[in-house]
Enzyme design. Sequence first.
Site, PDB file in Angstrom:
ATOM      1  N   GLU A 133       1.669   2.074   4.101  1.00  0.00           N
ATOM      2  CA  GLU A 133       1.337   3.310   3.399  1.00  0.00           C
ATOM      3  C   GLU A 133       2.351   4.416   3.689  1.00  0.00           C
ATOM      4  O   GLU A 133       2.702   5.195   2.800  1.00  0.00           O
ATOM      5  CB  GLU A 133      -0.068   3.779   3.774  1.00  0.00           C
ATOM      6  CG  GLU A 133      -1.181   2.805   3.409  1.00  0.00           C
ATOM      7  CD  GLU A 133      -1.419   2.704   1.911  1.00  0.00           C
ATOM      8  OE1 GLU A 133      -0.832   3.505   1.149  1.00  0.00           O
ATOM      9  OE2 GLU A 133      -2.196   1.823   1.501  1.00  0.00           O
TER      10      GLU A 133
ATOM     11  N   GLU B 255     -13.769  -2.355  -8.405  1.00  0.00           N
ATOM     12  CA  GLU B 255     -12.859  -2.986  -7.465  1.00  0.00           C
ATOM     13  C   GLU B 255     -12.866  -4.506  -7.619  1.00  0.00           C
ATOM     14  O   GLU B 255     -11.829  -5.135  -7.595  1.00  0.00           O
ATOM     15  CB  GLU B 255     -13.208  -2.580  -6.033  1.00  0.00           C
ATOM     16  CG  GLU B 255     -12.988  -1.111  -5.741  1.00  0.00           C
ATOM     17  CD  GLU B 255     -11.525  -0.737  -5.593  1.00  0.00           C
ATOM     18  OE1 GLU B 255     -11.123  -0.337  -4.486  1.00  0.00           O
ATOM     19  OE2 GLU B 255     -10.771  -0.840  -6.580  1.00  0.00           O
TER      20      GLU B 255
END
Length: 577
Positions: free
Chosen positions: A117, A351
């Site tokens: 990230e 999701e």
Amino acid sequence: MPFPLLVPLGLLCALLPLHHGAPGPGGTAPDPAHYRERVKAMFYHAYDSYLENAFPYDELRPLTCDGHDTWGSFSLTLIDALDTLLILGNVSEFQRVVEVLQDNVDFDIDVNASVFETNIRVVGGLLSAHLLSKKAGVEVEAGWPCSGPLLRMAEEAARKLLPAFQTPTGMPYGTVNLLHGVNPGETPVTCTAGIGTFIVEFATLSSLTGDPVFEDVARVALMRLWESRSDIGLVGNHIDVLTGKWVAQDSGIGAGVDSYFEYLVKGAILLQDKKLMAMFLEYNKAIRNYTRFDDWYLWVQMYKGTVSMPVFQSLEAYWPGLQSLIGDIDNAMRTFLNYYTVWKQFGGLPEFYNIPQGYTVEKREGYPLRPELIESAMYLYRATGDPTLLELGRDAVESIEKISKVECGFATIKDLRDHKLDNRMESFFLAETVKYLYLLFDPTNFIHNNGSTFDAVITPYGECILGAGGYIFNTEAHPIDPAALHCCQRLKEEQWEVEDLMREFYSLKRNRSRFQKKTMSSGPWQPPAGPGTSSSENQDEAREKRPTKQKIPLLSCPSQPFTSKLALLGQVFLDSS
């Protein structure tokens, strides 16, 4: 047969769900100018809410109108939104934020950060903003784009990640402490995407700084994954970076794997690297042979090819866009339309979606305003001009505004069935979702440049061309100008000499000394040890001195032991589930 590398005219944008008031097949297409303004208003509602209620924290909590740190402590939303400001035409705010970031962001902090990230959001965001600075009217220093404060910040952040690559395999740990390196006892299990998603940012960094270490470690990680594929050509979901053994053996194109495939293609285009493209094409054959069913892509066992999970994940919606980059438009559109039917069913992408049952999977009913379907629509619209994609973009705007908009921004949709909301606005909403939507409705944006205009820039190393288009978006939608990689070709020793002279001439000693102090405090990077080798005595002593207490427990792909069948995004799916 030889494969010609494809260079897109501009890596652009769009999203797509269905609004009940939309015209039918015979109706008129949405007005791009109208929706362009609607998207811009969405951005500023979210952006202003972050500045007023959450800065300097990483992200906004829109239901309680406050902020929290999530992936570190970097004012992450500000970094992620920076290049979006320029794409929307706000040069004054871009310039202000550049100054704010230089004054406030510090990477010498005792924080456990996700390597993946931090790379895609922080390093990628800073590199993109650095390369766009001149276009945004920032007074760049002599030698730009081969030098500059945002480039130095990106390099500093990337150097903090390098200790994660010091493993016997060269595949990185998932988490690193920005002050102390890899914590003792850190799990060696990392997801595939967390290993193979560095080549775009790290190769750009190496090209601009003249230091090959970044591209080198990214290429080693890519190759180790390639060498670890099964006999039928598939890779699993999580691997032990110390032993090279697969821990989660489910293979697919979604969460935990996705951006590895994406970066093989984008790395090939960015670097004009036929080997990377050939690797992807081999994977593509195996993916089609074993995971594709009726233009859906399932999860299979990586060694046998047997179906393990017949689900569609929202993160898989990037795949049609990736197919379009290699010219596979027909297959891309068919798969995209499958995914779009799911959006129409719920007003967003859950999701997880059980394909045989045609419904959501328990505890995976949410939609955190992800961009992937929009991203694919963007690429496909640029490739086909199909007005249906504009309708999808319109429907995305209507759906997100209707369900997700609150007083302090836009909230994650916790459950698409009843539209319950969650108290989080991910930074990617401003970095990706809004950006792709805006670019879909803005055909004349500079990002879409087809080479008809460009800027000639004089550097100490010669003249180079910038801004001609062909931008490569990283997986956080930060555009990288591929031409910039050819502006700074020289030996590292020459770089140091020239940059030292330029910084002295422009009275940048203070910035330089601050940067050097920080990079030196993190210690020099050492190449990965080979199998059977041990760390140096100095490294052992340093690790013994590191505190074991973790200041901020951080989400990362390998967040827990994987004794289960499949683990995605820190969530474990047991055999019984």
